[in-house]
Design an enzyme around this catalytic site. Structure first.
Site, PDB file in Angstrom:
ATOM      1  N   GLU A  73      -6.976   5.369   7.401  1.00 53.59           N
ATOM      2  CA  GLU A  73      -6.591   6.459   7.083  1.00 53.59           C
ATOM      3  C   GLU A  73      -7.761   7.233   6.246  1.00 53.59           C
ATOM      4  O   GLU A  73      -7.979   8.521   6.714  1.00 53.59           O
ATOM      5  CB  GLU A  73      -5.444   6.668   6.325  1.00 53.59           C
ATOM      6  CG  GLU A  73      -4.093   6.525   7.271  1.00 53.59           C
ATOM      7  CD  GLU A  73      -2.941   5.654   6.392  1.00 53.59           C
ATOM      8  OE1 GLU A  73      -2.707   5.847   5.227  1.00 53.59           O
ATOM      9  OE2 GLU A  73      -1.947   4.968   7.088  1.00 53.59           O
TER      10      GLU A  73
ATOM     11  N   GLU B 134      -5.955  -4.591  10.132  1.00 54.81           N
ATOM     12  CA  GLU B 134      -4.940  -3.466  10.633  1.00 54.81           C
ATOM     13  C   GLU B 134      -5.392  -2.888  11.686  1.00 54.81           C
ATOM     14  O   GLU B 134      -6.158  -1.737  11.714  1.00 54.81           O
ATOM     15  CB  GLU B 134      -4.648  -2.527   9.440  1.00 54.81           C
ATOM     16  CG  GLU B 134      -4.373  -3.224   7.991  1.00 54.81           C
ATOM     17  CD  GLU B 134      -3.730  -2.148   7.275  1.00 54.81           C
ATOM     18  OE1 GLU B 134      -2.651  -2.495   6.612  1.00 54.81           O
ATOM     19  OE2 GLU B 134      -4.124  -1.164   6.629  1.00 54.81           O
TER      20      GLU B 134
ATOM     21  N   ASN C 222       0.705  -1.292  -0.213  1.00 56.14           N
ATOM     22  CA  ASN C 222       0.115   0.103   0.185  1.00 56.14           C
ATOM     23  C   ASN C 222       0.949   1.045  -0.086  1.00 56.14           C
ATOM     24  O   ASN C 222       1.615   1.408   1.005  1.00 56.14           O
ATOM     25  CB  ASN C 222      -0.750  -0.085   1.298  1.00 56.14           C
ATOM     26  CG  ASN C 222      -1.517   1.193   1.384  1.00 56.14           C
ATOM     27  OD1 ASN C 222      -1.750   1.980   0.388  1.00 56.14           O
ATOM     28  ND2 ASN C 222      -2.316   1.363   2.735  1.00 56.14           N
TER      29      ASN C 222
ATOM     30  N   LYS D 165       0.139   4.291  -0.401  1.00 55.49           N
ATOM     31  CA  LYS D 165      -0.372   5.613   0.246  1.00 55.49           C
ATOM     32  C   LYS D 165      -0.171   6.822  -0.471  1.00 55.49           C
ATOM     33  O   LYS D 165       0.085   6.591  -1.827  1.00 55.49           O
ATOM     34  CB  LYS D 165       0.031   5.777   1.576  1.00 55.49           C
ATOM     35  CG  LYS D 165       0.144   4.463   2.533  1.00 55.49           C
ATOM     36  CD  LYS D 165       0.179   4.631   3.923  1.00 55.49           C
ATOM     37  CE  LYS D 165      -0.029   3.456   4.737  1.00 55.49           C
ATOM     38  NZ  LYS D 165      -0.073   3.757   6.094  1.00 55.49           N
TER      39      LYS D 165
ATOM     40  N   HIS E  21      -9.586   1.667   4.323  1.00 57.50           N
ATOM     41  CA  HIS E  21      -8.240   1.796   5.034  1.00 57.50           C
ATOM     42  C   HIS E  21      -8.426   2.935   6.007  1.00 57.50           C
ATOM     43  O   HIS E  21      -9.250   3.654   5.889  1.00 57.50           O
ATOM     44  CB  HIS E  21      -7.141   2.277   4.137  1.00 57.50           C
ATOM     45  CG  HIS E  21      -5.847   2.332   4.722  1.00 57.50           C
ATOM     46  ND1 HIS E  21      -5.527   3.320   5.858  1.00 57.50           N
ATOM     47  CD2 HIS E  21      -4.919   1.316   4.723  1.00 57.50           C
ATOM     48  CE1 HIS E  21      -3.994   2.682   6.142  1.00 57.50           C
ATOM     49  NE2 HIS E  21      -3.939   1.537   5.717  1.00 57.50           N
TER      50      HIS E  21
ATOM     51  N   SER F 111       2.969  -2.279  10.168  1.00 56.96           N
ATOM     52  CA  SER F 111       4.195  -2.136  10.488  1.00 56.96           C
ATOM     53  C   SER F 111       4.754  -3.747  10.169  1.00 56.96           C
ATOM     54  O   SER F 111       5.947  -4.080  10.767  1.00 56.96           O
ATOM     55  CB  SER F 111       4.853  -1.846  11.699  1.00 56.96           C
ATOM     56  OG  SER F 111       4.320  -0.613  12.016  1.00 56.96           O
TER      57      SER F 111
ATOM     58  N   GLY G 126       2.311   2.208  10.515  1.00 55.93           N
ATOM     59  CA  GLY G 126       3.426   3.514  10.616  1.00 55.93           C
ATOM     60  C   GLY G 126       3.843   3.714  12.002  1.00 55.93           C
ATOM     61  O   GLY G 126       4.626   4.644  11.935  1.00 55.93           O
TER      62      GLY G 126
HETATM   63  P1  PGA Z   1       2.688   0.324   7.501  1.00 56.28           P
HETATM   64  O1  PGA Z   1       1.285   0.614   6.729  1.00 56.28           O
HETATM   65  O2  PGA Z   1       2.968  -0.927   7.137  1.00 56.28           O
HETATM   66  O3  PGA Z   1       3.612   1.351   6.991  1.00 56.28           O
HETATM   67  O4  PGA Z   1       2.311   0.350   9.033  1.00 56.28           O
HETATM   68  C1  PGA Z   1       0.404  -0.548   6.698  1.00 56.28           C
HETATM   69  C2  PGA Z   1      -0.806   0.209   6.190  1.00 56.28           C
HETATM   70  O5  PGA Z   1      -1.279   1.001   6.379  1.00 56.28           O
HETATM   71  O6  PGA Z   1      -1.483  -0.540   5.283  1.00 56.28           O
END
Ligand code: PGA
Length: 249
Positions: free
Chosen positions: A97, A167, A10, A12, A95, A213, A173
């Site tokens: 976000e 998630e 992903n 982003k 997601h 992560s 993140g």
């Molecule tokens: P990350 O993000 O691996 O940077 O924690 C995962 C995601 O938001 O899909």
């Protein structure tokens, strides 16, 4: 029944189109595998150059979002037909976000799920609790709600092909991966929720990823769990490390 792993990056809001092409060229030889579906979910403007750059490789391309109408006066949105026209096979929906910053709700996620299936795009539907919810002991109540509403009116045949990404928000993140036990426990409970909504066969078929992560060190143990069918990877998907994650075995 054994489910094929699905490991998705992903990106982003990262990578300009020219950076995207460079990254695909770097990763192409590193992500070769027969053992997993490899998907790059990229910003809308990167989709076409990434598809071009990924030609001849095992990389499949996904979008990070999509609107739930066929077309029309929805300034700034991308339609499912636009995605399928250029060869997009997957779309990340819901997601955290997008839920947090762009007012995505379980109801809009559900509308997008139905639309994605209508166009033959496989949704990667994200769910996951906040730290506060985990501490209050309501993790599964919250996720069950996300899954139940997200899958409203999705047929049993469609559900079998869907991907769910678990998630935990506190792990995204942050460098703070959920423990293998925590990730397995929730992915198993999500599978049980799918069995309740549909049946055992659907629960066995649906693929459930862990995200938050994930890196080359944590991936092998996570992906070895019985109910974790791969990962949705943010930060580490932008680095050569993604090759190691894809070849986790
Ligand atoms: P990350 O993000 O691996 O940077 O924690 C995962 C995601 O938001 O899909």
């Amino acid at each position: 029944m054994s489910r094929k792993k699905i490991i998705a990056g992903n990106w982003k809001m990262n990578m300009t189109p020219s950076q995207a092409v460079e990254l695909v060229n770097t990763l192409k030889p590193l992500v070769e595998t027969e053992d997993a579906d490899v998907v790059f979910c990229v910003p809308a403007i990167d989709i076409i150059p990434v598809i071009e750059a990924a030609k001849g490789s095992n990389i499949q391309v996904g979008a990070e979002n999509m609107y739930y109408e066929d077309k029309g006066a929805y300034t700034g949105e991308i339609s499912p037909a636009m995605l399928t026209d250029v060869g997009v096979k997957y779309v990340v929906l819901g997601h955290s976000e997008r839920r947090e910053y762009f007012a995505e709700t379980n109801e809009t996620v559900n509308k997008k799920m139905l639309k994605a299936f209508e166009y033959g795009i496989t949704p990667i539907m994200c769910c996951g609790e906040s730290l506060e919810q985990r501490e209050q002991g309501v993790t599964m109540d919250f996720i069950r709600q996300q899954v139940k509403v997200g899958f409203l009116n999705v047929t049993v045949e469609q559900a079998k092909t869907a991907v769910i990404a678990y998630e935990p928000i506190w792990a995204i993140g942050t460098g703070k991966t959920a423990t293998t036990e925590q990730a397995q426990e929730v992915c198993k409970a999500i599978r049980e929720c799918i069995a309740e909504i549909y049946d055992e066969a659907t629960a066995e078929a649906i693929r459930i990823q862990y995200g938050g992560s994930v890196n080359a060190v944590t991936a092998p143990e996570l992906f070895a769990q019985p109910d974790i069918d791969g990962g949705l990877v943010g930060g580490a998907a932008l680095k050569p490390d993604f090759g190691k994650i894809v070849n986790w075995k």
